[in-house]
Design an enzyme around this catalytic site. Structure first.
Site, PDB file in Angstrom:
ATOM      1  N   ALA A  98       9.593  -9.199   5.353  1.00  0.00           N
ATOM      2  CA  ALA A  98      10.759  -8.457   4.867  1.00  0.00           C
ATOM      3  C   ALA A  98      10.342  -7.181   4.146  1.00  0.00           C
ATOM      4  CB  ALA A  98      11.583  -9.340   3.942  1.00  0.00           C
TER       5      ALA A  98
ATOM      6  N   GLU B 144       8.338  -0.784  13.069  1.00  0.00           N
ATOM      7  CA  GLU B 144       9.625  -1.341  12.644  1.00  0.00           C
ATOM      8  C   GLU B 144      10.769  -0.389  12.942  1.00  0.00           C
ATOM      9  OE1 GLU B 144       6.824  -1.637  10.876  1.00  0.00           O
ATOM     10  OE2 GLU B 144       6.619  -3.813  11.097  1.00  0.00           O
TER      11      GLU B 144
ATOM     12  N   GLU C 256       7.423  -7.820  17.096  1.00  0.00           N
ATOM     13  CA  GLU C 256       5.972  -7.786  17.276  1.00  0.00           C
ATOM     14  C   GLU C 256       5.428  -9.209  17.483  1.00  0.00           C
ATOM     15  OE1 GLU C 256       4.563  -5.941  13.705  1.00  0.00           O
ATOM     16  OE2 GLU C 256       5.996  -4.303  13.884  1.00  0.00           O
TER      17      GLU C 256
ATOM     18  N   HIS D 106       3.704  -8.243   0.310  1.00  0.00           N
ATOM     19  CA  HIS D 106       4.146  -9.168   1.352  1.00  0.00           C
ATOM     20  C   HIS D 106       4.922 -10.362   0.780  1.00  0.00           C
ATOM     21  CE1 HIS D 106       0.798  -6.967   3.116  1.00  0.00           C
ATOM     22  NE2 HIS D 106       1.262  -7.254   4.306  1.00  0.00           N
TER      23      HIS D 106
END
Length: 326
Positions: free
Chosen positions: A85, A61, A30, A130
């Site tokens: 991740a 994803e 992306e 995050h």
């Protein structure tokens, strides 16, 4: 002589060198193209290599990993980017049930040389969804290699090594190290996966740490040295394969082990290392090993709480001092 750059900049350098070296290498994700990446770590790649080899994808994803698996089946060597991740959770089936098992289920007739890059870890103020140390999620999935570089030259060499590896590799880049600077020597090439870096040598205790905990452990070791305690600091650089021999060799001198990680203890690489060392090398220990880990909670958003969640230099010094005095 070489070129000095920071951790973020060397990502683009390593990708560019592998894209130039092998026409089968492609890069997808992306906003990795014209935008230069969410963290500006892939600036210039789209302009140099074009949209056939550096390609933006939909915000999915599952689609990114699925496309990489399909391309690898057709003989391409894809590098896929999952922005944070933490987002690997939404494509866990693709990674755990497809990517990791394809070589095994075809009895080695086919391999998937896919590298998945992910921005990982805490300390940057990105909050609970995050900032997770997600590398530990994948330790229980045979078939995946896991890379966790802490320095600029390691990131450069290990990324090139990962892209050339015929097995799937999960490549975790730590967000809180993006400003760390280092030098990539002229003519530097790929580094092998599974070889630890002995950062510092000392005879009193062995400290094993990765990514930002490596840097904090080195600072702790320097502080301990001023008190007369000399520590060996080892950065394994890859969690799978893990260089157990480097740790055992150090224990033959120090007889004491401290493992430092930014994740909670349960199901972590540090807990696994302690278990392997105790069961395989019990005769080397003069004291029970210590695992310095984060609290068993989500990563806090408030800065003061996030700082308290991460093992600090002070805590590493305190825990190591107690172990050495045993």
């Amino acid at each position: 002589m070489g070129e000095t750059m920071n951790y973020r900049q060397v990502i683009a350098r390593a990708l560019a060198d592998e894209l130039a070296a092998d026409p089968k290498v492609i890069f997808i994700g992306e906003d990795v193209g014209a935008a230069g990446g969410a963290f500006k770590s892939t600036v210039g790649l789209h302009e140099r290599f074009g949209s056939d080899r550096v390609r933006d994808t939909p915000i999915s994803e599952q689609a990114i990993v699925g496309a990489a698996i399909g391309a690898a089946m057709m003989g391409v060597r894809p590098v896929a980017e999952i922005m944070f991740a933490d987002f690997a959770g939404v494509c866990f089936d693709q990674i755990a049930n497809q990517l990791a098992k394809f070589r095994y289920m075809t009895d080695g007739q086919a391999r998937l040389p896919v590298t998945i890059r992910m921005a990982n870890g805490a300390g940057g103020g990105f909050a609970a969804q995050h900032s997770q140390p997600a590398e530990n999620w994948f330790l229980n999935i045979p078939g995946l290699k896991i890379v966790v570089p802490a320095t600029v030259p390691d990131l450069y060499g290990l990324m090139r090594g990962a892209i050339r590896d015929d097995d799937p590799v999960l490549f975790f880049e730590h967000k809180n190290l993006f400003a760390v600077k280092g030098e990539v020597e002229d003519g530097a090439g790929p580094l092998p996966l599974g070889v630890a870096d002995v950062v510092r040598r000392g005879a009193d205790v062995t400290i094993v740490a990765t990514q930002q905990m490596r840097h904090r452990s080195v600072e702790a070791a320097e502080r301990l040295a001023s008190e007369g305690v000399e520590a060996t600091v080892i950065d394994p650089r890859t969690l799978v394969p893990f260089d157990d021999d480097a740790v055992a060799d150090s224990l033959r001198t120090t007889s004491r082990l401290v493992v430092v990680q930014e994740a909670p203890q349960a199901g972590s690489w540090g807990a696994s290392l302690v278990a392997r060392m105790v069961t395989g090398h019990f005769d080397l220990f003069d004291a029970a090993p210590v695992l310095v880990a984060a609290d068993d909670t989500p990563v806090p958003y408030a800065g003061t709480l996030e700082d308290a969640w991460l093992p600090s230099v002070d805590r590493i010094v305190t825990e190591t001092r107690k172990l050495v005095s045993y």
